[in-house]
Write an enzyme that holds these catalytic residues in place. Structure first.
Site, PDB file in Angstrom:
ATOM      1  N   ASP A 145     -12.000  -9.470   4.397  1.00 25.39           N
ATOM      2  CA  ASP A 145     -13.227  -9.605   3.589  1.00 25.39           C
ATOM      3  C   ASP A 145     -13.749 -11.039   3.672  1.00 25.39           C
ATOM      4  O   ASP A 145     -14.953 -11.275   3.775  1.00 25.39           O
ATOM      5  CB  ASP A 145     -12.964  -9.246   2.117  1.00 25.39           C
ATOM      6  CG  ASP A 145     -13.249  -7.777   1.807  1.00 25.39           C
ATOM      7  OD1 ASP A 145     -13.039  -6.935   2.701  1.00 25.39           O
ATOM      8  OD2 ASP A 145     -13.683  -7.470   0.678  1.00 25.39           O
ATOM      9  N   ASP A 201      -2.217 -18.453   1.645  1.00 21.19           N
ATOM     10  CA  ASP A 201      -3.164 -19.279   0.877  1.00 21.19           C
ATOM     11  C   ASP A 201      -3.781 -20.347   1.788  1.00 21.19           C
ATOM     12  O   ASP A 201      -4.989 -20.567   1.789  1.00 21.19           O
ATOM     13  CB  ASP A 201      -2.495 -19.898  -0.363  1.00 21.19           C
ATOM     14  CG  ASP A 201      -1.169 -20.585  -0.065  1.00 21.19           C
ATOM     15  OD1 ASP A 201      -0.604 -20.392   1.038  1.00 21.19           O
ATOM     16  OD2 ASP A 201      -0.681 -21.327  -0.954  1.00 21.19           O
ATOM     17  N   TYR A 217       0.816  -1.211   0.000  1.00 15.05           N
ATOM     18  CA  TYR A 217       0.000   0.000   0.000  1.00 15.05           C
ATOM     19  C   TYR A 217       0.849   1.259   0.000  1.00 15.05           C
ATOM     20  O   TYR A 217       0.458   2.283  -0.551  1.00 15.05           O
ATOM     21  CB  TYR A 217      -0.923   0.030   1.230  1.00 15.05           C
ATOM     22  CG  TYR A 217      -2.193  -0.769   1.079  1.00 15.05           C
ATOM     23  CD1 TYR A 217      -2.143  -2.145   0.940  1.00 15.05           C
ATOM     24  CD2 TYR A 217      -3.432  -0.146   1.088  1.00 15.05           C
ATOM     25  CE1 TYR A 217      -3.303  -2.887   0.823  1.00 15.05           C
ATOM     26  CE2 TYR A 217      -4.598  -0.881   0.974  1.00 15.05           C
ATOM     27  CZ  TYR A 217      -4.533  -2.242   0.848  1.00 15.05           C
ATOM     28  OH  TYR A 217      -5.682  -2.971   0.734  1.00 15.05           O
ATOM     29  N   ASP A 256      -6.116  -7.189   4.385  1.00 18.18           N
ATOM     30  CA  ASP A 256      -7.229  -6.640   3.610  1.00 18.18           C
ATOM     31  C   ASP A 256      -8.062  -7.784   3.034  1.00 18.18           C
ATOM     32  O   ASP A 256      -9.284  -7.823   3.162  1.00 18.18           O
ATOM     33  CB  ASP A 256      -6.668  -5.765   2.476  1.00 18.18           C
ATOM     34  CG  ASP A 256      -7.761  -5.201   1.581  1.00 18.18           C
ATOM     35  OD1 ASP A 256      -8.775  -4.715   2.128  1.00 18.18           O
ATOM     36  OD2 ASP A 256      -7.607  -5.253   0.350  1.00 18.18           O
ATOM     37  N   LYS A 281       3.813 -15.171   3.550  1.00 20.31           N
ATOM     38  CA  LYS A 281       4.075 -15.992   2.363  1.00 20.31           C
ATOM     39  C   LYS A 281       5.579 -16.206   2.321  1.00 20.31           C
ATOM     40  O   LYS A 281       6.271 -15.851   1.360  1.00 20.31           O
ATOM     41  CB  LYS A 281       3.531 -15.262   1.117  1.00 20.31           C
ATOM     42  CG  LYS A 281       3.527 -16.085  -0.158  1.00 20.31           C
ATOM     43  CD  LYS A 281       2.488 -17.185  -0.187  1.00 20.31           C
ATOM     44  CE  LYS A 281       2.648 -18.036  -1.428  1.00 20.31           C
ATOM     45  NZ  LYS A 281       1.780 -19.233  -1.445  1.00 20.31           N
TER      46      LYS A 281
HETATM   47  C1  IPM Z   1     -10.421  -1.719   3.545  1.00 19.59           C
HETATM   48  C2  IPM Z   1     -10.656  -1.233   2.147  1.00 19.59           C
HETATM   49  C3  IPM Z   1      -9.563  -0.249   1.751  1.00 19.59           C
HETATM   50  C4  IPM Z   1      -8.242  -0.976   1.849  1.00 19.59           C
HETATM   51  C5  IPM Z   1      -9.748   0.366   0.357  1.00 19.59           C
HETATM   52  C6  IPM Z   1     -11.055   1.103   0.219  1.00 19.59           C
HETATM   53  C7  IPM Z   1      -8.602   1.249  -0.029  1.00 19.59           C
HETATM   54  O1  IPM Z   1     -10.737  -2.298   1.269  1.00 19.59           O
HETATM   55  O2  IPM Z   1     -10.380  -0.877   4.468  1.00 19.59           O
HETATM   56  O3  IPM Z   1     -10.281  -2.920   3.730  1.00 19.59           O
HETATM   57  O4  IPM Z   1      -7.831  -1.663   0.906  1.00 19.59           O
HETATM   58  O5  IPM Z   1      -7.597  -0.851   2.893  1.00 19.59           O
HETATM   59 MG    MG Z   2     -10.688  -4.189   2.218  1.00 20.40          MG
END
Ligand code: IPM
Ligand code: MG
Length: 353
Positions: free
Chosen positions: A248, A220, A138, A244, A188
């Site tokens: 999710d 993974d 990032y 990240d 990794k």
């Molecule tokens: C999160 C989001 C952000 C990230 C995006 C919107 C830049 O996906 O907070 O997880 O990747 O950190």
């Molecule tokens: Mg995210």
């Protein structure tokens, strides 16, 4: 009076933030002063940049920052250096909040929204992802270039220094000490040099926490185990991009991405609090967005930044009560429950405080 910088952002951001401010005003009347800050797409429209210097200054001077979500298709084609997401990264870096805490816990009334097999879900799911937030790809060098053969190419650098790994590892181990005392470090290391350093430093930090059991998983494999045996996880510590992605995945395991709050902390208590979901432009303005993730951010803020434990507990209990009553926004709706709007969800939570 606590000063809270408020970044409503774009898309559903203003809706979920509005609901959260209402909850905070109800749970501790007169305790907070809110200052609204422009950041993201709305700031690009108004000021030509996603994070005006004044916005960051307000956040830096506040006791905590509460953020909705930023971005949307309207700004998909702006130059990369002024994308709304740049503003978000600027706030994270500018506030020096390197530790992003993302709890993944299944609320009992939402068990039916868990897509995993019943026998797996029934074992309980309650883990925390500690995501490194101000390093890695990032914030590494991003470059588009042309090869000597004239072909288009691009690179993004993943870089970590020892102290960046050390401080995030400490956050993970400290969290684990107050929980089930298991840390899973995700990397990794079979491929990446930065991951080998990560593993070496995490192992070194582990020596200071002899009571904590440390495991290492390749990312993974971790993504697979999270679905296979989610109950075995307690605290996951991982670098920015892996965190990240895995968060999710975790959000779906516990029902919906609309349910998960996060706290980003640095060396002091001035945290940044944002739900892990995005700006969801497809449902913005339709009163469909689930405000619970952001409302739970409010609870985390009270707990981590202000030490207001009983108020935080009250918010979390009100959320739990609403879910027990069978009330659901579209993202967590299942047969036999009652479908309500986002603003109704806010009202129902407030009435239970
Ligand atoms: C999160 C989001 C952000 C990230 C995006 C919107 C830049 O996906 O907070 O997880 O990747 O950190
Ligand atoms: Mg995210």
């Amino acid at each position: 009076m606590k000063k809270i910088a408020v970044i409503p952002g774009d898309g559903i951001g203003p809706e979920v933030i509005g609901a959260t401010l209402d909850v905070l005003k109800k749970v501790a009347p007169g305790a907070f002063e809110f200052e609204e800050v422009a950041m993201g797409g709305n700031a690009i429209d108004k000021y030509g940049e996603p994070l005006p210097a004044e916005s960051l200054k307000i956040c830096q001077n506040a006791d905590a920052t509460l953020l909705g979500a930023v971005g949307g298709p309207k700004w998909d084609n702006v130059p990369p250096e002024i994308r709304p997401e740049r503003g978000l990264l600027g706030v994270r870096k500018g506030l020096k909040v390197f530790a992003n805490i993302r709890p993944a816990k299944i609320f009992a009334p939402l068990a039916s929204a868990c897509p995993l097999r019943k026998d797996i879900a029934e074992k309980g799911i309650d883990f925390i992802i500690v995501r490194e937030l101000t390093g890695g790809i990032y914030f590494g060098k991003h470059e588009a270039f042309t090869t000597p053969d004239g072909e288009k190419a691009a690179r993004d650098v993943m870089e970590y220094t020892e102290h960046e790994i050390r401080r995030i590892a400490h956050v993970g181990f400290k969290m684990a000490m107050n929980r089930r005392k298991i840390v899973t470090s995700v990397d990794k290391a079979n491929i990446l040099t930065s991951s080998r350093l990560w593993r070496e430093v995490v192992e070194d930090v582990a020596k200071e926490y002899p009571e904590v059991k440390l495991n290492h998983l390749y990312v993974d494999n971790a993504s697979m185990q999270l679905i296979r045996v989610p109950n075995e996880f307690d605290v996951i510590v991982t670098e920015n991009t892996f965190g990240d992605i895995l968060s999710d995945e975790a959000s779906q395991i516990v029902g919906s991405i609309g349910m998960i709050p996060s706290a980003s902390l640095g060396d002091n208590n001035r945290g940044l609090y944002e739900p892990i979901h995005g700006s969801a432009p497809d449902i913005a303005g339709q009163d469909k967005a689930n405000p619970i993730g952001t409302i739970l951010c409010g609870a985390m803020m009270l707990r981590y930044s202000f030490g207001m434990m009983s108020e935080a507990d009250r918010i979390e209990k009100a959320v739990d009560d609403v879910l027990k009553a069978g009330l659901r926004t579209p993202d967590i709706f299942t047969e036999g429950t009652t479908l309500i709007t986002g603003s109704k969800m806010r009202d129902e939570i407030i009435s239970r405080l």
